[in-house]
Design a protein around this motif. Structure first.
Motif, PDB file in Angstrom:
ATOM      1  N   ALA A 182      32.913  27.206 -48.271  1.00 56.03           N
ATOM      2  CA  ALA A 182      31.651  27.907 -48.035  1.00 56.03           C
ATOM      3  C   ALA A 182      30.621  27.042 -47.297  1.00 56.03           C
ATOM      4  O   ALA A 182      29.700  27.586 -46.687  1.00 56.03           O
ATOM      5  CB  ALA A 182      31.074  28.407 -49.360  1.00 56.03           C
ATOM      6  N   VAL A 183      30.777  25.708 -47.322  1.00 57.07           N
ATOM      7  CA  VAL A 183      29.800  24.844 -46.623  1.00 57.07           C
ATOM      8  C   VAL A 183      29.622  25.237 -45.164  1.00 57.07           C
ATOM      9  O   VAL A 183      28.547  25.061 -44.605  1.00 57.07           O
ATOM     10  CB  VAL A 183      30.146  23.325 -46.656  1.00 57.07           C
ATOM     11  CG1 VAL A 183      30.031  22.762 -48.046  1.00 57.07           C
ATOM     12  CG2 VAL A 183      31.492  23.059 -46.037  1.00 57.07           C
ATOM     13  N   MET A 184      30.663  25.786 -44.567  1.00 54.74           N
ATOM     14  CA  MET A 184      30.583  26.232 -43.173  1.00 54.74           C
ATOM     15  C   MET A 184      29.442  27.216 -42.950  1.00 54.74           C
ATOM     16  O   MET A 184      28.940  27.338 -41.850  1.00 54.74           O
ATOM     17  CB  MET A 184      31.873  26.954 -42.821  1.00 54.74           C
ATOM     18  CG  MET A 184      32.852  26.082 -42.163  1.00 54.74           C
ATOM     19  SD  MET A 184      34.027  27.174 -41.395  1.00 54.74           S
ATOM     20  CE  MET A 184      34.988  25.982 -40.576  1.00 54.74           C
ATOM     21  N   ILE A 185      29.124  27.987 -43.996  1.00 54.82           N
ATOM     22  CA  ILE A 185      28.095  29.022 -43.876  1.00 54.82           C
ATOM     23  C   ILE A 185      26.808  28.621 -44.605  1.00 54.82           C
ATOM     24  O   ILE A 185      25.716  28.904 -44.146  1.00 54.82           O
ATOM     25  CB  ILE A 185      28.606  30.353 -44.481  1.00 54.82           C
ATOM     26  CG1 ILE A 185      30.020  30.650 -43.988  1.00 54.82           C
ATOM     27  CG2 ILE A 185      27.671  31.496 -44.143  1.00 54.82           C
ATOM     28  CD1 ILE A 185      30.673  31.804 -44.716  1.00 54.82           C
ATOM     29  N   THR A 186      26.982  27.971 -45.755  1.00 55.39           N
ATOM     30  CA  THR A 186      25.805  27.665 -46.576  1.00 55.39           C
ATOM     31  C   THR A 186      25.047  26.445 -46.068  1.00 55.39           C
ATOM     32  O   THR A 186      23.887  26.243 -46.398  1.00 55.39           O
ATOM     33  CB  THR A 186      26.209  27.421 -48.046  1.00 55.39           C
ATOM     34  OG1 THR A 186      27.169  26.346 -48.081  1.00 55.39           O
ATOM     35  CG2 THR A 186      26.817  28.660 -48.667  1.00 55.39           C
ATOM     36  N   GLU A 187      25.737  25.593 -45.294  1.00 55.03           N
ATOM     37  CA  GLU A 187      25.067  24.426 -44.732  1.00 55.03           C
ATOM     38  C   GLU A 187      25.269  24.430 -43.225  1.00 55.03           C
ATOM     39  O   GLU A 187      26.090  25.178 -42.705  1.00 55.03           O
ATOM     40  CB  GLU A 187      25.652  23.146 -45.335  1.00 55.03           C
ATOM     41  CG  GLU A 187      25.323  23.017 -46.817  1.00 55.03           C
ATOM     42  CD  GLU A 187      25.938  21.769 -47.436  1.00 55.03           C
ATOM     43  OE1 GLU A 187      26.129  20.780 -46.710  1.00 55.03           O
ATOM     44  OE2 GLU A 187      26.210  21.818 -48.639  1.00 55.03           O
ATOM     45  N   GLY A 188      24.506  23.574 -42.527  1.00 59.62           N
ATOM     46  CA  GLY A 188      24.661  23.559 -41.075  1.00 59.62           C
ATOM     47  C   GLY A 188      24.087  22.309 -40.462  1.00 59.62           C
ATOM     48  O   GLY A 188      23.507  21.473 -41.150  1.00 59.62           O
ATOM     49  N   GLN A 189      24.264  22.193 -39.166  1.00 57.94           N
ATOM     50  CA  GLN A 189      23.785  21.022 -38.452  1.00 57.94           C
ATOM     51  C   GLN A 189      23.253  21.439 -37.084  1.00 57.94           C
ATOM     52  O   GLN A 189      23.659  22.454 -36.531  1.00 57.94           O
ATOM     53  CB  GLN A 189      24.881  19.957 -38.336  1.00 57.94           C
ATOM     54  CG  GLN A 189      26.219  20.414 -37.773  1.00 57.94           C
ATOM     55  CD  GLN A 189      27.047  21.275 -38.708  1.00 57.94           C
ATOM     56  OE1 GLN A 189      26.950  22.494 -38.632  1.00 57.94           O
ATOM     57  NE2 GLN A 189      27.847  20.695 -39.566  1.00 57.94           N
ATOM     58  N   LYS A 190      22.271  20.652 -36.596  1.00 56.81           N
ATOM     59  CA  LYS A 190      21.678  20.971 -35.296  1.00 56.81           C
ATOM     60  C   LYS A 190      22.472  20.240 -34.220  1.00 56.81           C
ATOM     61  O   LYS A 190      22.447  19.016 -34.157  1.00 56.81           O
ATOM     62  CB  LYS A 190      20.219  20.509 -35.294  1.00 56.81           C
ATOM     63  CG  LYS A 190      19.439  20.921 -34.074  1.00 56.81           C
ATOM     64  CD  LYS A 190      17.986  20.528 -34.226  1.00 56.81           C
ATOM     65  CE  LYS A 190      17.145  21.083 -33.088  1.00 56.81           C
ATOM     66  NZ  LYS A 190      15.742  20.639 -33.212  1.00 56.81           N
ATOM     67  N   VAL A 191      23.188  21.006 -33.413  1.00 55.40           N
ATOM     68  CA  VAL A 191      24.076  20.403 -32.423  1.00 55.40           C
ATOM     69  C   VAL A 191      23.630  20.809 -31.016  1.00 55.40           C
ATOM     70  O   VAL A 191      23.373  21.987 -30.761  1.00 55.40           O
ATOM     71  CB  VAL A 191      25.540  20.848 -32.654  1.00 55.40           C
ATOM     72  CG1 VAL A 191      26.473  20.158 -31.676  1.00 55.40           C
ATOM     73  CG2 VAL A 191      25.972  20.560 -34.097  1.00 55.40           C
ATOM     74  N   LEU A 192      23.522  19.835 -30.123  1.00 53.01           N
ATOM     75  CA  LEU A 192      23.107  20.122 -28.753  1.00 53.01           C
ATOM     76  C   LEU A 192      24.253  19.841 -27.772  1.00 53.01           C
ATOM     77  O   LEU A 192      25.000  18.875 -27.953  1.00 53.01           O
ATOM     78  CB  LEU A 192      21.897  19.252 -28.381  1.00 53.01           C
ATOM     79  CG  LEU A 192      20.662  19.488 -29.255  1.00 53.01           C
ATOM     80  CD1 LEU A 192      19.591  18.447 -28.967  1.00 53.01           C
ATOM     81  CD2 LEU A 192      20.120  20.904 -29.032  1.00 53.01           C
ATOM     82  N   PRO A 193      24.388  20.680 -26.741  1.00 53.73           N
ATOM     83  CA  PRO A 193      25.486  20.503 -25.776  1.00 53.73           C
ATOM     84  C   PRO A 193      25.085  19.558 -24.649  1.00 53.73           C
ATOM     85  O   PRO A 193      25.095  19.935 -23.476  1.00 53.73           O
ATOM     86  CB  PRO A 193      25.705  21.924 -25.260  1.00 53.73           C
ATOM     87  CG  PRO A 193      24.349  22.553 -25.319  1.00 53.73           C
ATOM     88  CD  PRO A 193      23.607  21.914 -26.457  1.00 53.73           C
ATOM     89  N   LYS A 194      24.722  18.332 -24.995  1.00 59.44           N
ATOM     90  CA  LYS A 194      24.172  17.391 -24.009  1.00 59.44           C
ATOM     91  C   LYS A 194      25.149  17.138 -22.856  1.00 59.44           C
ATOM     92  O   LYS A 194      24.809  17.300 -21.687  1.00 59.44           O
ATOM     93  CB  LYS A 194      23.843  16.081 -24.729  1.00 59.44           C
ATOM     94  CG  LYS A 194      23.137  15.064 -23.885  1.00 59.44           C
ATOM     95  CD  LYS A 194      22.831  13.822 -24.710  1.00 59.44           C
ATOM     96  CE  LYS A 194      22.553  12.632 -23.803  1.00 59.44           C
ATOM     97  NZ  LYS A 194      22.622  11.363 -24.555  1.00 59.44           N
ATOM     98  N   LYS A 195      26.380  16.776 -23.226  1.00 59.41           N
ATOM     99  CA  LYS A 195      27.356  16.455 -22.179  1.00 59.41           C
ATOM    100  C   LYS A 195      27.818  17.720 -21.435  1.00 59.41           C
ATOM    101  O   LYS A 195      28.021  17.699 -20.224  1.00 59.41           O
ATOM    102  CB  LYS A 195      28.537  15.733 -22.809  1.00 59.41           C
ATOM    103  CG  LYS A 195      29.505  15.172 -21.808  1.00 59.41           C
ATOM    104  CD  LYS A 195      30.487  14.226 -22.476  1.00 59.41           C
ATOM    105  CE  LYS A 195      31.746  14.095 -21.680  1.00 59.41           C
ATOM    106  NZ  LYS A 195      32.833  13.520 -22.479  1.00 59.41           N
ATOM    107  N   THR A 196      27.952  18.814 -22.193  1.00 59.59           N
ATOM    108  CA  THR A 196      28.384  20.079 -21.577  1.00 59.59           C
ATOM    109  C   THR A 196      27.423  20.458 -20.442  1.00 59.59           C
ATOM    110  O   THR A 196      27.855  20.890 -19.368  1.00 59.59           O
ATOM    111  CB  THR A 196      28.415  21.187 -22.655  1.00 59.59           C
ATOM    112  OG1 THR A 196      29.174  20.702 -23.756  1.00 59.59           O
ATOM    113  CG2 THR A 196      29.012  22.466 -22.134  1.00 59.59           C
ATOM    114  N   GLN A 197      26.127  20.272 -20.683  1.00 58.41           N
ATOM    115  CA  GLN A 197      25.149  20.584 -19.636  1.00 58.41           C
ATOM    116  C   GLN A 197      25.130  19.506 -18.553  1.00 58.41           C
ATOM    117  O   GLN A 197      24.962  19.816 -17.373  1.00 58.41           O
ATOM    118  CB  GLN A 197      23.769  20.774 -20.259  1.00 58.41           C
ATOM    119  CG  GLN A 197      23.718  22.047 -21.094  1.00 58.41           C
ATOM    120  CD  GLN A 197      22.307  22.378 -21.571  1.00 58.41           C
ATOM    121  OE1 GLN A 197      21.696  21.615 -22.311  1.00 58.41           O
ATOM    122  NE2 GLN A 197      21.798  23.512 -21.145  1.00 58.41           N
TER     123      GLN A 197
END
Ligand code: NDP
Length: 299
Positions: A262-277
């Protein structure tokens, strides 16, 4: 050009096949089920890479969020093996091929980054193993390993994907009915980040990785505008013209799904696509409102 796609029958894989076919690529899918333009994993293992394969993509994996399956040691083993062993098998046949493909794209998840309400993660952030999913991602990302000699002609790309949003599968498929009935809402406080990407952007990113020689290594497959679980439920409900006021308490999910999953939904992280951009990829759906609108109005 011919692309070999492990798990090409799935939610992301089938969409990728359509996009590539429309661009004129030939496709072979590796699947557990026989069918036209398909081969089995054991055939692949025994006979090696199909002739004239120019790119290899792996999208295979036992569905983690299959709520009908209990979170048992056996199921977890399936979740692990279906990703790691298939990636290892593809790396092996690439290694053994006389004529190498020029690129090998495989997946991973944002579960590689530890949930945190403050930190901003990019592809440069350290990833340590701290739970089941981070361990899974670590092994998955190492499974595509090729010898230095093979790497000199075959690029490896790993996409650390957020929740993939599309009508035909993944999270939206599970949430469509409750939200349509006006029974949707945030999970827990809803303040946890929910890294996400629209399926069209993810498939475009895979094609971008195949076609652009300078793309190499890890790319975050997430939209450039991070949102929280609450932002998502609001945007999705608004697109459906429904309210989204009924919160789903985290403890209910912990009981139903097992806390580890359930951590996949109940918790989270701020992720940025730095390299992708930085490598020049442009998003069609950078924000959650436009993505949800597109999903709801899609035919
Ligand atoms: P799907 O659940 O749609 O499944 C992908 C394919 O994997 C299936 O079509 C199936 O192919 C194959 N597969 C399933 N179980 C097994 C198994 N036990 N052994 C071997 N192959 C198996 O996945 P998605 O398309 O949603 O995702 C593709 C990949 O991307 C997965 O690895 C997933 O973890 C990853 N990902 C997905 C996200 C999402 O939100 N959807 C987010 C982050 C990562 P067949 O039946 O033909 O053998």
């Amino acid at each position: 050009s011919n692309v070999l796609i492990g798990g090409g029958t799935g939610f992301i894989g089938s969409r990728l096949c359509t996009v590539l076919r429309n661009k004129g690529y030939g496709i072979t899918v590796v699947s557990r089920m026989p069918g036209p333009q398909r081969i089995s994993w054991s055939d692949l293992h025994a006979k090696g890479l199909p002739k004239d394969t120019t790119a290899v993509v792996n999208l295979a994996g036992q569905n983690v969020m299959d709520f009908k399956r209990r979170w048992t040691p056996g199921f977890k083993q399936n979740v692990f093996n279906s990703r790691i062993n298939t990636t290892i098998c593809l790396a092996k046949v690439i290694e053994e091929a006389e004529k190498k493909p020029s690129v090998f794209v495989s997946m991973s998840g944002v579960g590689a980054y530890k949930p945190d309400s403050q930190k901003e993660y990019t592809e440069d952030s350290e990833c340590e193993e701290f739970d089941f999913f981070s361990g899974l991602c670590k092994n998955w990302e190492q499974a595509n390993n090729l010898s230095p000699k093979t790497q000199s002609c075959c690029r490896t790309v790993v996409i650390r994907s957020g929740v993939v949003l599309g009508r035909e599968g993944g999270m939206i498929k599970q949430l469509y009915l409750p939200f349509y009935l006006g029974l949707g809402g945030p999970v827990g406080s809803g303040s946890q980040y929910m890294p996400w990407i629209h399926i069209d952007d993810l498939t475009s990113l895979i094609v971008y990785a195949i076609e652009n020689k300078e793309v190499k290594g890890v790319l975050n497959g997430v939209a450039p505008r991070p949102c929280t679980n609450k932002d998502f439920s609001k945007a999705f409900a608004k697109a459906l013209r429904r309210p989204a006021v009924i919160p789903l308490p985290s403890f209910v999910l912990n009981l139903l799904l097992n806390k580890e999953r359930a951590v996949m939904i109940t918790e989270g992280q701020k992720v940025l696509p730095k390299k992708t951009q930085a490598v020049g990829f442009n998003y069609k759906y950078p924000d959650i409102e436009s993505a949800c609108k597109a999903i709801v109005t899609e035919k």
